[in-house]
Design an enzyme around this catalytic site. Structure first.
Site, mmCIF file in Angstrom:
data_model
loop_
_atom_site.group_PDB
_atom_site.id
_atom_site.type_symbol
_atom_site.label_atom_id
_atom_site.label_comp_id
_atom_site.label_asym_id
_atom_site.label_seq_id
_atom_site.Cartn_x
_atom_site.Cartn_y
_atom_site.Cartn_z
ATOM 1 N N SER A 254 0.847 -1.186 0.000
ATOM 2 C CA SER A 254 0.000 0.000 0.000
ATOM 3 C C SER A 254 0.889 1.245 0.000
ATOM 4 C CB SER A 254 -0.897 0.013 1.237
ATOM 5 O OG SER A 254 -0.109 0.341 2.365
ATOM 6 N N LYS A 255 0.250 2.382 -0.032
ATOM 7 C CA LYS A 255 0.965 3.662 -0.092
ATOM 8 C C LYS A 255 2.004 3.801 1.013
ATOM 9 C CE LYS A 255 -1.877 6.577 -2.831
ATOM 10 N NZ LYS A 255 -1.451 5.727 -3.947
ATOM 11 N N ARG A 256 1.729 3.165 2.145
ATOM 12 C CA ARG A 256 2.671 3.249 3.254
ATOM 13 C C ARG A 256 4.056 2.751 2.848
ATOM 14 N NH1 ARG A 256 2.261 -0.275 7.041
ATOM 15 N NH2 ARG A 256 0.675 -1.475 5.938
ATOM 16 N N HIS A 257 4.079 1.792 1.914
ATOM 17 C CA HIS A 257 5.352 1.189 1.529
ATOM 18 C C HIS A 257 6.098 2.016 0.487
ATOM 19 C CE1 HIS A 257 2.916 -2.355 2.900
ATOM 20 N NE2 HIS A 257 4.001 -2.502 3.616
#
Ligand code: GLU
Length: 486
Positions: A254-257
């Site tokens: 996800s965007k977190r990564h």
């Protein structure tokens, strides 16, 4: 077997790297077996339809250099299939199921469904989903209700007993109890548009799709699709649910990564061949060692027997490594063309000639094209305003660094004409004279000239910049150090 596969994106958001993996695997599967690869736009959800997302699908395919093989117009340039243009076939299919007794009309109002949902979420009822109220209406009830609501939805009669079973190419036998499958899901909405399940199954059947390769998150839907194939009495395609794509922490990517949509990867300056190569290895391997593949090679070598069912980990560092390799291999003219927008967007006004001369210097160390402006910035305009401390090597002080730079000035004359080896020798001699290491001489010079401790090769950079400009910058650096001393 006549291999026919499809990629079936819904144009509701930007193409995710996981979706690109699905598209690529389908494409490669078709190519490796001499089959057909179809692009089908699943756009029946008119509320979530987004024309930017549709354009993004086209742009992504064009950028990757992948083409689909077929579309509704037989001769002209292929447009993909659009589900929104195939509505009549879904309505007909829903009627077929109604006639066969595998589906029924449901007249429940949205208010009723809403309060049912509210009750369920408050825990007042153990069951979840539709309560099948309209499943066993009598003909009279139905006729009466139809007068009040001429546009009922059509629901599937999910069998109450038994199991949905299928053989997944990768996961083996998959079995789900029918009672755990969504209770009587809607197939046809009151606006006569199908839901995903109906349209997907009807199209896979009518387009004679032989294999469905899709992400594992679709596994729960597949159980329902199996029941639909049975109800229609259609032959099922072979299913292959591809492993999840995870971040390094084991969570779904996800965007977190980091970047997740293909367009972000493009904007950061990844080359299409690097993305294709890396994405092909997300859940697939040729053997234990080989890592580099061109698209043409993948088209030959791809083998679904070598898919791995364990989740694939998306490693951004590894992708950078691939990309750096492809940048180094890239033909200069092409690289220049790819790099120029990055340089221009950063506001660097370098001439084509300057860029061309700088290219060999930065090509070796660029991992993403977005790094080009930073690596080139020093060439055009004075170096960024670095702090004086940057000039001072570890275990040295300002006055020692001043002596170093003063010595360095003497070596700038004629530097451009000398070979790198010769220059290095001279700088080494200077270092010895000043009782320090070569690195402690080159580092302050590098910062003085480029404004940064990391730069393209130093002597090459100075050659490009010109000795005169380099000298001015070393003098500016000396000023900085001197004003530090007060
Ligand atoms: N439209 C679905 C999607 O957005 C297709 C899933 C499938 O491949 O069946 O991914």
């Amino acid at each position: 077997m006549n291999v026919r596969v499809r990629y079936a994106p819904s144009p509701t958001g930007l193409q995710h790297i996981g979706g690109i993996r699905t598209a690529l695997f389908n494409y490669l599967f078709a190519r490796s077996l001499g089959g057909k690869f179809i692009l089908r736009i699943e756009d029946t959800d008119r509320e979530r339809f987004d024309s930017t997302a549709l354009q993004d699908i086209y742009d992504s395919f064009a950028w990757l250099g992948i083409r689909w093989d077929e579309g509704p117009d037989q001769d002209g340039p292929h447009s993909p299939y659009f589900q929104s243009e195939r509505q009549a076939s879904y309505v007909a299919a829903a009627h077929e199921l109604l006639e066969k007794g595998h589906a029924y009309e449901c007249f429940c109002t949205s208010d009723r469904l809403e309060s049912l949902r509210a009750e369920q979420s408050e825990g007042k009822s153990a069951a979840l989903g539709y309560d099948r109220r309209c499943r066993d209406l009598t003909d009279e009830d139905r006729a009466q209700l139809r007068r009040e609501n001429p546009h009922p939805v059509v629901r599937f009669k999910t069998p109450l007993e038994g199991d949905a079973v299928f053989e997944d190419m990768l996961l083996g036998r998959v079995k789900r109890k029918n009672k755990d499958i969504s209770p009587d899901p809607v197939l046809l909405k009151s606006d006569r548009f199908p839901t995903y399940h109906l349209a997907n199954v009807v199209d896979d059947h009518s387009m004679e799709i032989s294999h469905v390769l899709r992400a594992q998150e679709w596994l729960p839907s597949t159980a329902l699709h199996i029941l639909l194939y049975r109800a229609f009495d259609w032959e099922m395609p072979v299913f292959c649910h591809l492993p999840m794509v995870m971040g390094k922490d084991g969570q779904k990517l996800s965007k977190r990564h980091g970047a997740t949509s293909l367009i972000e990867f493009r904007r950061r300056g990844y080359l299409p061949e690097a993305v294709i190569n890396y994405v092909a290895l997300l859940g697939w391997a040729y053997d234990d060692s080989r890592e580099f593949f061109t698209l043409e090679e993948l088209e030959k070598f791809f083998d679904a027997n070598k898919l791995n069912k364990a989740p694939a980990v998306f490693d951004y560092t590894k992708l950078d490594w691939f990309n750096g390799n492809y940048i180094r291999e890239c033909d200069d003219t092409r690289l220049l063309k790819l790099m120029t927008p990055f340089v221009e967007d950063a506001g660097i006004r370098a001439t084509a000639e300057q860029l061309q001369q700088a290219l060999p210097l930065i090509k070796e160390r660029m991992k993403r094209l977005e790094e080009a402006p930073e690596l080139l910035g020093f060439l055009v305009g004075a170096p960024a305003d670095y702090p004086a401390e940057e000039l001072i090597p570890k275990k040295m002080d300002a006055s020692h660094t001043i002596r170093v730079l003063e010595g360095v000035v003497g070596l700038l004359d004629g530097l451009s004409a000398r070979s790198d080896e010769e220059n290095e020798e001279r700088f080494r001699a200077l270092a010895e004279q000043l009782d320090t290491k070569l690195g402690n001489v080159l580092m302050p010079l590098r910062v003085a000239v480029t404004g940064s401790k990391v730069s393209p090769p130093l002597f090459g950079s100075i050659r490009l910049l010109g000795e005169e400009q380099a000298r001015l910058r070393v003098h500016a650096a000396l000023q900085k150090l001197k004003s530090m001393l007060g």
